[in-house]
Scaffold this motif. Structure first.
Motif, PDB file in Angstrom:
ATOM      1  N   TRP A  81      13.927  32.832  14.231  1.00 12.75           N
ATOM      2  CA  TRP A  81      14.581  32.048  15.270  1.00 12.75           C
ATOM      3  C   TRP A  81      13.579  31.256  16.089  1.00 12.75           C
ATOM      4  O   TRP A  81      13.867  30.119  16.508  1.00 12.75           O
ATOM      5  N   VAL A  82      12.401  31.802  16.306  1.00 11.51           N
ATOM      6  CA  VAL A  82      11.352  31.067  17.019  1.00 11.51           C
ATOM      7  C   VAL A  82      10.969  29.810  16.235  1.00 11.51           C
ATOM      8  O   VAL A  82      10.819  28.716  16.808  1.00 11.51           O
ATOM      9  N   ASN A  83      10.828  29.946  14.919  1.00 10.24           N
ATOM     10  CA  ASN A  83      10.458  28.801  14.082  1.00 10.24           C
ATOM     11  C   ASN A  83      11.554  27.735  14.082  1.00 10.24           C
ATOM     12  O   ASN A  83      11.266  26.530  14.139  1.00 10.24           O
ATOM     13  N   ILE A  84      12.812  28.175  14.018  1.00 11.73           N
ATOM     14  CA  ILE A  84      13.923  27.218  14.028  1.00 11.73           C
ATOM     15  C   ILE A  84      13.951  26.450  15.342  1.00 11.73           C
ATOM     16  O   ILE A  84      14.100  25.219  15.367  1.00 11.73           O
ATOM     17  N   VAL A  85      13.796  27.165  16.450  1.00  6.29           N
ATOM     18  CA  VAL A  85      13.819  26.518  17.766  1.00  6.29           C
ATOM     19  C   VAL A  85      12.661  25.531  17.893  1.00  6.29           C
ATOM     20  O   VAL A  85      12.832  24.423  18.440  1.00  6.29           O
ATOM     21  N   VAL A 110      13.611  22.395  16.133  1.00  4.61           N
ATOM     22  CA  VAL A 110      14.637  21.659  16.864  1.00  4.61           C
ATOM     23  C   VAL A 110      14.028  20.923  18.059  1.00  4.61           C
ATOM     24  O   VAL A 110      14.379  19.767  18.343  1.00  4.61           O
ATOM     25  N   ARG A 111      13.118  21.589  18.749  1.00  7.62           N
ATOM     26  CA  ARG A 111      12.550  21.019  19.975  1.00  7.62           C
ATOM     27  C   ARG A 111      11.435  20.010  19.717  1.00  7.62           C
ATOM     28  O   ARG A 111      11.154  19.174  20.572  1.00  7.62           O
ATOM     29  N   GLN A 112      10.814  20.076  18.545  1.00  4.47           N
ATOM     30  CA  GLN A 112       9.674  19.194  18.281  1.00  4.47           C
ATOM     31  C   GLN A 112       9.858  18.443  16.961  1.00  4.47           C
ATOM     32  O   GLN A 112       9.074  18.601  16.021  1.00  4.47           O
ATOM     33  N   PRO A 113      10.894  17.613  16.872  1.00  2.00           N
ATOM     34  CA  PRO A 113      11.114  16.851  15.633  1.00  2.00           C
ATOM     35  C   PRO A 113      10.084  15.742  15.469  1.00  2.00           C
ATOM     36  O   PRO A 113       9.458  15.304  16.444  1.00  2.00           O
ATOM     37  N   GLU A 114       9.916  15.307  14.237  1.00  3.70           N
ATOM     38  CA  GLU A 114       8.948  14.240  13.952  1.00  3.70           C
ATOM     39  C   GLU A 114       9.615  12.873  13.917  1.00  3.70           C
ATOM     40  O   GLU A 114       8.939  11.855  13.730  1.00  3.70           O
ATOM     41  N   GLY A 115      10.915  12.833  14.045  1.00  4.05           N
ATOM     42  CA  GLY A 115      11.638  11.569  14.011  1.00  4.05           C
ATOM     43  C   GLY A 115      13.087  11.795  14.390  1.00  4.05           C
ATOM     44  O   GLY A 115      13.477  12.884  14.837  1.00  4.05           O
ATOM     45  N   GLU A 116      13.892  10.754  14.203  1.00  6.89           N
ATOM     46  CA  GLU A 116      15.299  10.829  14.589  1.00  6.89           C
ATOM     47  C   GLU A 116      16.123   9.925  13.686  1.00  6.89           C
ATOM     48  O   GLU A 116      15.689   8.822  13.325  1.00  6.89           O
ATOM     49  N   VAL A 151      13.627  16.433  11.600  1.00 10.25           N
ATOM     50  CA  VAL A 151      14.058  15.294  12.406  1.00 10.25           C
ATOM     51  C   VAL A 151      15.237  15.705  13.283  1.00 10.25           C
ATOM     52  O   VAL A 151      15.968  16.645  12.959  1.00 10.25           O
ATOM     53  N   LYS A 152      15.409  14.980  14.364  1.00 12.30           N
ATOM     54  CA  LYS A 152      16.580  15.176  15.216  1.00 12.30           C
ATOM     55  C   LYS A 152      17.721  14.342  14.647  1.00 12.30           C
ATOM     56  O   LYS A 152      17.545  13.169  14.308  1.00 12.30           O
ATOM     57  N   VAL A 153      18.901  14.959  14.523  1.00 10.36           N
ATOM     58  CA  VAL A 153      20.067  14.248  14.020  1.00 10.36           C
ATOM     59  C   VAL A 153      20.976  13.922  15.206  1.00 10.36           C
ATOM     60  O   VAL A 153      21.533  14.817  15.838  1.00 10.36           O
ATOM     61  N   ARG A 154      21.092  12.638  15.485  1.00 11.63           N
ATOM     62  CA  ARG A 154      21.975  12.185  16.563  1.00 11.63           C
ATOM     63  C   ARG A 154      23.317  11.800  15.943  1.00 11.63           C
ATOM     64  O   ARG A 154      23.367  10.976  15.020  1.00 11.63           O
ATOM     65  N   LEU A 155      24.388  12.408  16.434  1.00 13.15           N
ATOM     66  CA  LEU A 155      25.712  12.181  15.858  1.00 13.15           C
ATOM     67  C   LEU A 155      26.489  11.166  16.681  1.00 13.15           C
ATOM     68  O   LEU A 155      26.598  11.282  17.901  1.00 13.15           O
ATOM     69  N   ASN A 156      27.014  10.174  15.997  1.00 12.96           N
ATOM     70  CA  ASN A 156      27.853   9.153  16.609  1.00 12.96           C
ATOM     71  C   ASN A 156      29.292   9.408  16.153  1.00 12.96           C
ATOM     72  O   ASN A 156      29.668   9.056  15.034  1.00 12.96           O
ATOM     73  N   TRP A 157      30.081  10.056  16.996  1.00 14.92           N
ATOM     74  CA  TRP A 157      31.444  10.425  16.635  1.00 14.92           C
ATOM     75  C   TRP A 157      32.360   9.209  16.817  1.00 14.92           C
ATOM     76  O   TRP A 157      32.478   8.672  17.909  1.00 14.92           O
ATOM     77  N   ILE A 158      33.012   8.796  15.741  1.00 14.19           N
ATOM     78  CA  ILE A 158      33.831   7.587  15.766  1.00 14.19           C
ATOM     79  C   ILE A 158      35.250   7.926  15.303  1.00 14.19           C
ATOM     80  O   ILE A 158      35.441   8.485  14.215  1.00 14.19           O
ATOM     81  N   ASP A 159      36.238   7.590  16.113  1.00 15.19           N
ATOM     82  CA  ASP A 159      37.641   7.743  15.739  1.00 15.19           C
ATOM     83  C   ASP A 159      37.965   6.692  14.678  1.00 15.19           C
ATOM     84  O   ASP A 159      37.837   5.486  14.919  1.00 15.19           O
TER      85      ASP A 159
END
Length: 542
Positions: free
Chosen positions: A276-280, A283-289, A321-329
């Protein structure tokens, strides 16, 4: 000896009992114990299968074909233990079973009552289908004080007496609200919630107190005094920046140590929470987005896509990488051009759904992804919309549609009335019950040699979970493949299309199953890993 931990909630709903239960399960696993998690839901539906996502959020599906509460997804994602039908029960199922027994005469003419007949049925469920588990964690749905929850609370009270303190523990999750005008956290709601629990005969052994800030020592002592628990058993459940921090945070607050102490287990050995430490850290230190557009019809309630959102996060963890979600109806594309919304995105995902509403908007999203060479991932309904878009715009079938929307001249998607599950023939009719009649649970799929999905999975045969009523019509396979759409995954008997893809597209895959249900932060699903990898490549082109 199997020990039972019962988790209840008070003050308000949506405090996160499911996440708390899952995190505690992960902590106990990290100490080397074997755990199993269960959910007791107080609503009268037999299962959540026919409930609107706006009412209940996502319906989680198990390998053995149960439609269950979304909390079972938390349980699986945090522990890796596959849930079963025996891990989720509702008041509706309990009463259905009790009434069926009464009709058969199983009660020998007795007057059937909530106590003992309903509570006995609940206790039977709690103690059933157990092998060598060290801990069974049972989450009680709803909030203490709800009329609907009373039979479940009475049943676990009885179990506490029958099994004894050496085998049972009661954990109560409450809220400590912060009042800005007073400048302090308030303990009174927690006191009243515990009082409500005491009124049904349950004294909690441990309190988990949700708060958006640190809980001062004075408040913890006050809670311990007025709620009749030890100071160390008042555990702060503080907000965190990622849910995967929760097991680590709860351990730091002493949750798993207090559980061990209650059961007389040596708590001195530290659990191994490195996973869990490695996963966190990732998540907290991504190399891109990257930005992923999720084009759905239930986007106003994101719990409708809980497993999907987490699986996309897992794909990001795998690619750092960080995944930013764009929720679209999807309905917005019926009024406006899709380009404005989709052009900034590095990948497009169309998830599952039911009914015609929003379907044309999803087809527009598919067309955009195909023509603009943007990575596309279609899941269940999203695969069907990809097939319809291909049929209409590439195969010359202008009238192509799904019979789910009504009669069609070109039914490229239609109701499947018969299929094999193992050696058994499953049959359905259009006029049959809706609940529990979909193609549910795990089915095998054979992957075509040389296909993209074969390379992604690294296997010839896979097993994935399904939840749908309509299937792509194999009568159109030849015309669709002539248009460039490959049927790269089929059921072992070759009857049911499971996966389609465009080989000349950077990444275009549609699957009839729900791969998000099997993804975990420590074991991301290969399709989501590959999809996010493709989105990363796309981000470098934009």
């Amino acid at each position: 000896m199997t020990r039972f931990i019962f988790i209840t909630g008070g003050v308000v709903s949506s405090l996160g009992k499911g996440l708390a239960s899952a995190a505690l399960g992960a902590c106990l696993q990290a100490r080397g114990f074997k755990v199993r998690l269960r959910k007791l839901d107080p609503y009268l539906n037999v299962d959540p299968g026919t409930m609107s996502p706006y009412q209940h959020g996502e319906v989680y599906v198990t390998d053995d074909g149960a439609e269950t509460d979304l909390d079972l997804g938390h349980y699986e994602r945090f522990t890796g233990v596959a849930s079963r039908k025996s891990d989720n029960i509702t008041t509706g199922r309990i009463y259905s079973d009790v009434i069926a027994r009464e009709r058969r005469g199983d009660y020998l003419g007795a007057t059937v009552q909530v106590i003992p007949h309903v509570t006995n049925a609940i206790k039977e469920f709690v103690k059933s289908d157990i092998t060598d588990e060290d801990f069974i964690l049972c989450e009680i749905g709803g909030t203490v004080g709800d009329i609907e929850s009373l039979p479940f609370l009475e049943a676990i009270r009885q179990l506490g007496n029958e099994l004894g303190r050496q085998a049972t523990m009661f954990i109560h999750l409450t809220l400590l609200p912060y009042i800005p005008s007073a400048g302090e956290l308030k303990t009174k709601p927690t006191q009243h919630s515990v009082k409500e629990l005491l009124s049904v005969g349950i004294q909690p052994d441990l309190l988990m107190c949700r708060s958006d800030r640190d809980i001062p020592e004075g408040e913890r002592k006050k809670i311990a005094l007025f709620c009749n628990v030890q100071y160390g058993a008042v555990i702060p459940a503080l907000d965190v920046d990622t849910i995967y921090q929760v097991p680590v945070s709860y351990h730091e607050q002493g949750l798993d140590a207090q559980v061990c102490k209650h059961f007389g287990i040596d708590e001195s050995q530290e659990p191994n929470l490195d996973r869990w430490v490695n996963i966190v850290d990732r998540v907290r230190q991504p190399e891109g987005e990257v930005t992923i557009a999720v084009v759905g019809k239930y986007t106003s309630l994101l719990d409708s896509y809980k497993s999907l959102a987490e699986a996309l996060t897992h794909g990001g963890i795998a690619n750092n990488v960080k995944v930013r979600l764009n929720w679209i109806d999807s309905q917005i594309f019926e009024r406006e051009d899709a380009v404005h919304y989709l052009e900034p995105c590095h990948g497009i995902l169309v998830p599952g759904g039911f009914g015609e509403r929003g379907a044309s908007g999803k087809i527009e999203a598919v067309k955009f992804a195909r023509e603009r060479l943007v990575p596309y991932f279609g899941i269940c309904f999203g695969m069907q919309m990809a097939v319809i878009e291909t049929a209409r715009n590439l195969a010359g079938l202008a009238g192509a549609s799904s019979t789910e929307f009504g009669p069609s001249a070109e039914p490229v998607v239609g109701l499947m009335t018969e299929w094999l599950k193992g050696n058994a023939l499953e049959k359905r009719t259009i006029s049959g019950d809706l609940g529990g009649t979909l193609r549910l649970g795990a089915y095998d799929c054979d992957l075509q040699a040389g296909s993209r999905v074969r390379a992604i999975y690294g296997a010839e045969r896979i097993s994935e979970r399904h939840r749908h009523r309509y299937e792509v019509n194999m009568d159109y396979r030849e015309r669709l493949e002539a248009a460039g759409l490959t049927f790269s995954g089929l059921s072992p008997d070759g009857v049911l299309p499971e996966i389609v893809e465009f080989s000349d597209h950077p990444w275009f895959i549609g699957v009839q199953f729900h791969p998000e249900l099997k993804s975990k932060p420590f074991d991301p699903h290969p399709l989501f890993t590959s999809f996010i990898e493709a989105a990363v490549r796309q981000s470098r082109l934009v």
